[in-house]
Motif scaffolding. Sequence first.
Motif, PDB file in Angstrom:
ATOM      1  N   THR A 108       0.846  -1.180   0.000  1.00  0.00           N
ATOM      2  CA  THR A 108       0.000   0.000   0.000  1.00  0.00           C
ATOM      3  C   THR A 108       0.883   1.231   0.000  1.00  0.00           C
ATOM      4  O   THR A 108       1.816   1.338   0.782  1.00  0.00           O
ATOM      5  CB  THR A 108      -0.895   0.020   1.258  1.00  0.00           C
ATOM      6  N   GLN A 109       0.558   2.154  -0.890  1.00  0.00           N
ATOM      7  CA  GLN A 109       1.391   3.343  -1.020  1.00  0.00           C
ATOM      8  C   GLN A 109       1.031   4.380   0.022  1.00  0.00           C
ATOM      9  O   GLN A 109      -0.129   4.597   0.321  1.00  0.00           O
ATOM     10  CB  GLN A 109       1.228   3.952  -2.417  1.00  0.00           C
ATOM     11  N   ASP A 110       2.055   5.031   0.551  1.00  0.00           N
ATOM     12  CA  ASP A 110       1.828   6.167   1.421  1.00  0.00           C
ATOM     13  C   ASP A 110       2.930   7.187   1.165  1.00  0.00           C
ATOM     14  O   ASP A 110       3.762   6.995   0.285  1.00  0.00           O
ATOM     15  CB  ASP A 110       1.758   5.738   2.892  1.00  0.00           C
ATOM     16  N   GLU A 111       2.931   8.241   1.947  1.00  0.00           N
ATOM     17  CA  GLU A 111       3.853   9.346   1.713  1.00  0.00           C
ATOM     18  C   GLU A 111       5.306   8.966   1.949  1.00  0.00           C
ATOM     19  O   GLU A 111       6.205   9.671   1.528  1.00  0.00           O
ATOM     20  CB  GLU A 111       3.511  10.544   2.619  1.00  0.00           C
ATOM     21  N   THR A 112       5.544   7.865   2.647  1.00  0.00           N
ATOM     22  CA  THR A 112       6.924   7.481   2.966  1.00  0.00           C
ATOM     23  C   THR A 112       7.489   6.477   1.962  1.00  0.00           C
ATOM     24  O   THR A 112       8.628   6.044   2.111  1.00  0.00           O
ATOM     25  CB  THR A 112       7.006   6.875   4.378  1.00  0.00           C
ATOM     26  N   ALA A 113       6.726   6.108   0.944  1.00  0.00           N
ATOM     27  CA  ALA A 113       7.164   5.065   0.010  1.00  0.00           C
ATOM     28  C   ALA A 113       8.459   5.436  -0.707  1.00  0.00           C
ATOM     29  O   ALA A 113       9.328   4.580  -0.889  1.00  0.00           O
ATOM     30  CB  ALA A 113       6.065   4.762  -1.005  1.00  0.00           C
ATOM     31  N   LEU A 114       8.629   6.699  -1.083  1.00  0.00           N
ATOM     32  CA  LEU A 114       9.842   7.107  -1.788  1.00  0.00           C
ATOM     33  C   LEU A 114      11.063   6.967  -0.877  1.00  0.00           C
ATOM     34  O   LEU A 114      12.096   6.429  -1.277  1.00  0.00           O
ATOM     35  CB  LEU A 114       9.707   8.544  -2.307  1.00  0.00           C
ATOM     36  N   LEU A 115      10.947   7.411   0.356  1.00  0.00           N
ATOM     37  CA  LEU A 115      12.037   7.272   1.317  1.00  0.00           C
ATOM     38  C   LEU A 115      12.365   5.798   1.547  1.00  0.00           C
ATOM     39  O   LEU A 115      13.531   5.391   1.532  1.00  0.00           O
ATOM     40  CB  LEU A 115      11.674   7.945   2.648  1.00  0.00           C
ATOM     41  N   LYS A 116      11.336   4.966   1.730  1.00  0.00           N
ATOM     42  CA  LYS A 116      11.550   3.524   1.951  1.00  0.00           C
ATOM     43  C   LYS A 116      12.239   2.886   0.748  1.00  0.00           C
ATOM     44  O   LYS A 116      13.104   2.031   0.909  1.00  0.00           O
ATOM     45  CB  LYS A 116      10.220   2.824   2.223  1.00  0.00           C
ATOM     46  N   LEU A 117      11.831   3.295  -0.443  1.00  0.00           N
ATOM     47  CA  LEU A 117      12.434   2.752  -1.659  1.00  0.00           C
ATOM     48  C   LEU A 117      13.931   3.089  -1.699  1.00  0.00           C
ATOM     49  O   LEU A 117      14.766   2.212  -1.932  1.00  0.00           O
ATOM     50  CB  LEU A 117      11.733   3.316  -2.896  1.00  0.00           C
ATOM     51  N   LEU A 118      14.264   4.343  -1.439  1.00  0.00           N
ATOM     52  CA  LEU A 118      15.671   4.758  -1.427  1.00  0.00           C
ATOM     53  C   LEU A 118      16.468   4.004  -0.370  1.00  0.00           C
ATOM     54  O   LEU A 118      17.579   3.534  -0.631  1.00  0.00           O
ATOM     55  CB  LEU A 118      15.771   6.269  -1.187  1.00  0.00           C
ATOM     56  N   GLN A 119      15.902   3.872   0.832  1.00  0.00           N
ATOM     57  CA  GLN A 119      16.600   3.165   1.908  1.00  0.00           C
ATOM     58  C   GLN A 119      16.860   1.714   1.525  1.00  0.00           C
ATOM     59  O   GLN A 119      17.943   1.183   1.771  1.00  0.00           O
ATOM     60  CB  GLN A 119      15.795   3.248   3.213  1.00  0.00           C
TER      61      GLN A 119
END
Length: 149
Positions: A9-20
Amino acid sequence: EAEDLAFVTQDETALLKLLQRILAPYKGGPAVIAIESGPAVVLAPRSLGSLSLVLHELATNAAKYGALSAPGGQVRVTWAVDAGKQELRLSWVETGGPAVTPPASTGYGTELIRSVTSYSLGGRSELDYAVEGLRAEIIIPLRSESLPS
């Protein structure tokens, strides 16, 4: 791993999680990795999947030839949202690695970054092979519901 993220499920932190997740394997190496969180952005699962390909390619190249291959190297990733243009601007900046020379011909990695950014994400990429390190800007159009309110 990045594939798993693209289907959650997508949320606002998905981009940060992807980078991490993408940069995690390189954390124990000789270089420093800095991810500076930008504004919250919600990306479609398909966009996250395509962006993960681009980021994997940047990370792999940095580990082979760039800042992630050398002690004292640094990769700094930041992003911003241009609400007026409704764009996400993701910035990848390498410093402290071996001196960079622009490739004599367009390699597979550069072609992958350009084609995925333009065809899959509907955006554009700007790659600057500066002597002090690669600088990449990935610009992706956002739908209005992706923008922070």
